[in-house]
Design an enzyme around this catalytic site. Structure first.
Site, PDB file in Angstrom:
ATOM      1  N   ARG A  28       0.834  -1.213   0.000  1.00  0.00           N
ATOM      2  CA  ARG A  28       0.000   0.000   0.000  1.00  0.00           C
ATOM      3  C   ARG A  28       0.867   1.260   0.000  1.00  0.00           C
ATOM      4  O   ARG A  28       1.881   1.318   0.701  1.00  0.00           O
ATOM      5  CB  ARG A  28      -0.939   0.007   1.216  1.00  0.00           C
ATOM      6  CG  ARG A  28      -1.951  -1.127   1.134  1.00  0.00           C
ATOM      7  CD  ARG A  28      -3.120  -1.012   2.062  1.00  0.00           C
ATOM      8  NE  ARG A  28      -3.831  -2.294   2.056  1.00  0.00           N
ATOM      9  CZ  ARG A  28      -4.696  -2.676   1.109  1.00  0.00           C
ATOM     10  NH1 ARG A  28      -4.997  -1.865   0.109  1.00  0.00           N
ATOM     11  NH2 ARG A  28      -5.261  -3.866   1.160  1.00  0.00           N
ATOM     12  N   ASP A  29       0.432   2.244  -0.812  1.00  0.00           N
ATOM     13  CA  ASP A  29       1.150   3.517  -0.860  1.00  0.00           C
ATOM     14  C   ASP A  29       1.018   4.210   0.494  1.00  0.00           C
ATOM     15  O   ASP A  29      -0.056   4.242   1.098  1.00  0.00           O
ATOM     16  CB  ASP A  29       0.586   4.397  -1.982  1.00  0.00           C
ATOM     17  CG  ASP A  29       1.528   5.533  -2.346  1.00  0.00           C
ATOM     18  OD1 ASP A  29       2.108   5.495  -3.442  1.00  0.00           O
ATOM     19  OD2 ASP A  29       1.699   6.461  -1.514  1.00  0.00           O
ATOM     20  N   ILE A  30       2.112   4.807   0.940  1.00  0.00           N
ATOM     21  CA  ILE A  30       2.139   5.463   2.254  1.00  0.00           C
ATOM     22  C   ILE A  30       1.313   6.761   2.263  1.00  0.00           C
ATOM     23  O   ILE A  30       0.920   7.240   3.325  1.00  0.00           O
ATOM     24  CB  ILE A  30       3.613   5.739   2.650  1.00  0.00           C
ATOM     25  CG1 ILE A  30       3.788   5.835   4.142  1.00  0.00           C
ATOM     26  CG2 ILE A  30       4.182   6.949   1.928  1.00  0.00           C
ATOM     27  CD1 ILE A  30       5.252   5.808   4.596  1.00  0.00           C
ATOM     28  N   ASN A  83       4.496   6.576 -13.506  1.00  0.00           N
ATOM     29  CA  ASN A  83       5.140   7.879 -13.663  1.00  0.00           C
ATOM     30  C   ASN A  83       6.594   7.643 -14.070  1.00  0.00           C
ATOM     31  O   ASN A  83       7.268   6.776 -13.504  1.00  0.00           O
ATOM     32  CB  ASN A  83       5.075   8.657 -12.348  1.00  0.00           C
ATOM     33  CG  ASN A  83       3.655   9.004 -11.948  1.00  0.00           C
ATOM     34  OD1 ASN A  83       2.810   9.231 -12.806  1.00  0.00           O
ATOM     35  ND2 ASN A  83       3.385   9.029 -10.650  1.00  0.00           N
ATOM     36  N   VAL A  92      10.387   8.232  -6.961  1.00  0.00           N
ATOM     37  CA  VAL A  92      11.232   7.095  -6.551  1.00  0.00           C
ATOM     38  C   VAL A  92      11.745   6.424  -7.823  1.00  0.00           C
ATOM     39  O   VAL A  92      10.956   5.933  -8.637  1.00  0.00           O
ATOM     40  CB  VAL A  92      10.441   6.086  -5.690  1.00  0.00           C
ATOM     41  CG1 VAL A  92      11.330   4.908  -5.311  1.00  0.00           C
ATOM     42  CG2 VAL A  92       9.888   6.763  -4.434  1.00  0.00           C
ATOM     43  N   HIS A  96       7.796   1.407 -10.768  1.00  0.00           N
ATOM     44  CA  HIS A  96       6.626   1.011  -9.988  1.00  0.00           C
ATOM     45  C   HIS A  96       5.361   1.386 -10.735  1.00  0.00           C
ATOM     46  O   HIS A  96       5.310   2.394 -11.440  1.00  0.00           O
ATOM     47  CB  HIS A  96       6.633   1.626  -8.585  1.00  0.00           C
ATOM     48  CG  HIS A  96       6.818   3.114  -8.574  1.00  0.00           C
ATOM     49  ND1 HIS A  96       8.044   3.711  -8.743  1.00  0.00           N
ATOM     50  CD2 HIS A  96       5.933   4.134  -8.414  1.00  0.00           C
ATOM     51  CE1 HIS A  96       7.919   5.021  -8.697  1.00  0.00           C
ATOM     52  NE2 HIS A  96       6.628   5.307  -8.501  1.00  0.00           N
ATOM     53  N   HIS A  98       1.407   2.274 -10.194  1.00  0.00           N
ATOM     54  CA  HIS A  98       0.375   2.651  -9.219  1.00  0.00           C
ATOM     55  C   HIS A  98      -0.941   1.990  -9.636  1.00  0.00           C
ATOM     56  O   HIS A  98      -1.363   2.101 -10.801  1.00  0.00           O
ATOM     57  CB  HIS A  98       0.129   4.163  -9.230  1.00  0.00           C
ATOM     58  CG  HIS A  98       1.280   4.999  -8.769  1.00  0.00           C
ATOM     59  ND1 HIS A  98       1.349   5.556  -7.514  1.00  0.00           N
ATOM     60  CD2 HIS A  98       2.417   5.406  -9.408  1.00  0.00           C
ATOM     61  CE1 HIS A  98       2.463   6.270  -7.398  1.00  0.00           C
ATOM     62  NE2 HIS A  98       3.123   6.196  -8.544  1.00  0.00           N
TER      63      HIS A  98
END
Ligand code: AMP
Length: 110
Positions: A28-30, A83, A92, A96, A98
């Protein structure tokens, strides 16, 4: 120095894992931008999708689709985003994807 997501893969930094297989980890994204916001990352470091084997990028997308089903957001629909680079909003530098869902997404994105 190891990047943030390599450190998450190695368990040096905690994450809320939702899925894992031999090639990818999802957590999970922070700082969630939707009720469901999950990051799918390859366990091997690539800066961006252009550096990674196309088949691995496809595997990440297939994993995201499975996770969307498991999270209960597949029926309503969801968004996958990669992205890339500074103008693309990549903060980052470890590839990755999303996975965002649980609300309506605007288009075009801001
Ligand atoms: P991007 O801007 O596309 O590079 O996305 C990086 C994402 O990583 C952002 O949505 C951040 O909220 C997320 N993030 C940064 N640090 C962590 C962390 N320790 N655990 C989970 N997500 C993180």
């Amino acid at each position: 120095m190891k990047c943030l997501f390599c450190r998450i893969v190695e368990g040096e930094i905690p994450s809320t894992k939702v899925y894992e297989d031999e090639r990818v980890l999802a957590f999970r994204d922070i700082d969630p931008q939707a009720p469901t916001h999950i990051l799918i990352i390859p366990k091997v470091h690539y800066d961006c999708a252009a550096d990674a084997p196309a088949e691995l990028v496809g595997h990440m997308a297939a994993a995201a689709a499975k996770i969307a089903e498991a999270e209960g957001i597949a029926a309503d629909g969801y968004r996958m985003v990669i992205n890339t680079g500074e103008a693309g909003g990549q903060s980052v530098k470890h590839l990755h994807l999303h996975l965002l869902g649980g609300r309506s997404m605007q288009w075009p994105p801001g």
